[in-house]
Design a protein around this motif. Structure first.
Motif, short mmCIF file in Angstrom:
data_model
loop_
_atom_site.label_atom_id
_atom_site.label_comp_id
_atom_site.label_asym_id
_atom_site.label_seq_id
_atom_site.Cartn_x
_atom_site.Cartn_y
_atom_site.Cartn_z
N MET A 91 6.35 10.98 -23.93
CA MET A 91 6.09 11.96 -22.88
C MET A 91 4.87 12.84 -23.19
O MET A 91 4.39 13.55 -22.32
CB MET A 91 7.32 12.85 -22.68
CG MET A 91 8.52 12.12 -22.12
SD MET A 91 8.18 11.35 -20.51
CE MET A 91 7.90 12.81 -19.51
N SER A 92 4.41 12.82 -24.45
CA SER A 92 3.29 13.71 -24.82
C SER A 92 2.04 13.44 -23.98
O SER A 92 1.41 14.37 -23.47
CB SER A 92 2.96 13.55 -26.31
OG SER A 92 4.05 13.98 -27.09
N ARG A 93 1.69 12.17 -23.83
CA ARG A 93 0.49 11.84 -23.05
C ARG A 93 0.69 12.16 -21.57
O ARG A 93 -0.21 12.69 -20.91
CB ARG A 93 0.14 10.35 -23.22
CG ARG A 93 -0.39 10.00 -24.60
CD ARG A 93 -0.84 8.55 -24.67
NE ARG A 93 -1.28 8.20 -26.00
CZ ARG A 93 -2.55 8.37 -26.44
NH1 ARG A 93 -3.46 8.89 -25.64
NH2 ARG A 93 -2.87 8.01 -27.67
N THR A 94 1.87 11.87 -21.05
CA THR A 94 2.14 12.15 -19.64
C THR A 94 2.04 13.63 -19.33
O THR A 94 1.48 14.04 -18.31
CB THR A 94 3.55 11.65 -19.26
OG1 THR A 94 3.66 10.25 -19.53
CG2 THR A 94 3.83 11.89 -17.78
N ALA A 95 2.54 14.47 -20.24
CA ALA A 95 2.52 15.92 -20.04
C ALA A 95 1.23 16.56 -20.48
O ALA A 95 0.99 17.73 -20.20
CB ALA A 95 3.69 16.56 -20.78
N GLY A 96 0.38 15.81 -21.19
CA GLY A 96 -0.85 16.40 -21.73
C GLY A 96 -0.60 17.26 -22.94
O GLY A 96 -1.42 18.10 -23.31
N ALA A 97 0.55 17.06 -23.58
CA ALA A 97 0.95 17.92 -24.70
C ALA A 97 0.23 17.62 -26.00
O ALA A 97 0.43 18.33 -26.98
CB ALA A 97 2.46 17.81 -24.91
N GLY A 98 -0.60 16.58 -26.02
CA GLY A 98 -1.36 16.28 -27.23
C GLY A 98 -2.86 16.24 -26.97
O GLY A 98 -3.63 15.81 -27.83
N ALA A 99 -3.26 16.70 -25.80
CA ALA A 99 -4.68 16.61 -25.41
C ALA A 99 -5.58 17.35 -26.40
O ALA A 99 -5.29 18.46 -26.80
CB ALA A 99 -4.86 17.20 -24.01
#
Length: 231
Positions: free
Chosen positions: A1-9
Motif C-alpha cells: 500500500m505504500s506506493r498506492t498511498a504515496g507513503a514512500g515518495a
C-alpha cells in the motif's frame, strides 16, 4: 500500500534509519518523517541512484488516504545532506508543535524546530503524559483514545521506537479546529480503564491511573453490588 498511498515518495533509493507518524500541522491527520542515509560511505561509486549522505523526507497527510512529498517546501530541502542513524520527535519548546531531532553518522545531530505556530498556524492540540499506579510508572503499553467532535484518534505509549531511537512517553494529538475534547479513554495494561470528559485543549495534561470520575463510579457500583449479593 505504500506506493498506492504515496507513503514512500522521495525516499525509495535510500536506506531508512527512522520513521515517524507525526502530526506536524496539528490538523488531526498524521504526517510521515523519514530519516535517510546509507551504510557505505562510497556507495555513489557503484550505484548512482543513491548516496551515503541523503536528504530526509517529509510526507504530508492529505486526509484522503494519500501522502504528498513536501520535503522541498517545508524547510528541510535546503539543508545539507547527512547520513542519518536515528530520529526522535518531541515538542522541545512546548509550543504545541512537534520538533525533530536526527542522529547523524560521524557528525553532530540535526535539530529541526517546527515553526507552525510562529508562521501563524491556528489548529489546536493536546498532549498527554500518563502516570501509572498499579501498572508501570510511565504507562508503557497503555492505549489512549481521544475524541474531539467527529475526530477520533488512538495512540499508545511505547518504550522505544525505531533504530537507536526513543522519543519519550508523551502523546501528542492534533485537533484541527476543535476547541474542546469530549472524551479521553485510557486503557491501561492489566485491563483498567479511565475516562476523562469535557477537557480544554492546547495544553499538556498528566493523567494518573485510577483518578477519573467515571472509573471511580464504576468501581463504587461494583463494590455496592458485591456487598448486596454477599450471603
Amino acid at each position: 500500500m505504500s506506493r498506492t498511498a504515496g507513503a514512500g515518495a522521495g525516499c525509495y533509493p535510500y536506506v531508512k534509519w527512522g520513521c515517524g507518524f507525526v502530526d506536524f500541522d496539528n490538523d488531526g491527520h498524521k504526517d510521515i518523517f523519514v530519516a535517510n542515509g546509507h551504510t557505505e560511505d562510497n556507495i555513489e561509486e557503484r550505484d548512482h541512484t543513491t548516496s551515503y549522505r541523503c536528504r530526509n523526507t517529509v510526507l504530508q497527510n492529505t486526509a484522503t488516504g494519500k501522502f504528498v512529498n513536501v520535503s522541498d517546501v517545508c524547510g528541510i530541502g535546503s539543508l545539507p545532506p547527512h547520513a542519518a542513524r536515528g530520529v526522535a520527535f518531541d515538542d522541545l519548546d512546548n509550543d504545541g508543535a512537534v520538533d525533530v531531532v536526527i542522529l547523524n553518522s560521524r557528525e553532530r545531530p540535526t535539530i529541526l524546530r517546527n515553526l507552525y505556530y510562529v508562521l501563524g498556524g491556528k489548529n489546536h492540540w493536546l498532549q498527554l503524559r500518563l502516570e501509572g499506579v498499579k501498572t508501570n510508572r510511565d504507562g508503557v503499553g497503555a492505549r489512549v483514545r481521544v475524541v474531539a467532535g467527529d475526530l477520533a484518534q488512538i495512540d499508545e505509549v511505547h518504550s522505544g521506537r525505531g533504530y537507536q531511537s526513543h522519543w519519550g512517553s508523551r502523546l501528542h494529538f492534533g485537533l484541527g479546529a476543535h476547541e474542546r475534547v469530549e472524551r479521553i479513554e485510557v486503557h491501561w495494561i492489566g485491563g483498567g480503564v479511565d475516562v476523562f470528559e469535557n477537557l480544554a485543549v492546547d495544553r499538556l495534561m498528566t493523567l494518573r491511573e485510577g483518578t477519573s470520575q467515571v472509573r471511580r463510579r464504576a468501581e463504587e457500583e461494583t463494590s455496592s453490588r458485591t456487598e448486596t449479593s454477599d450471603p
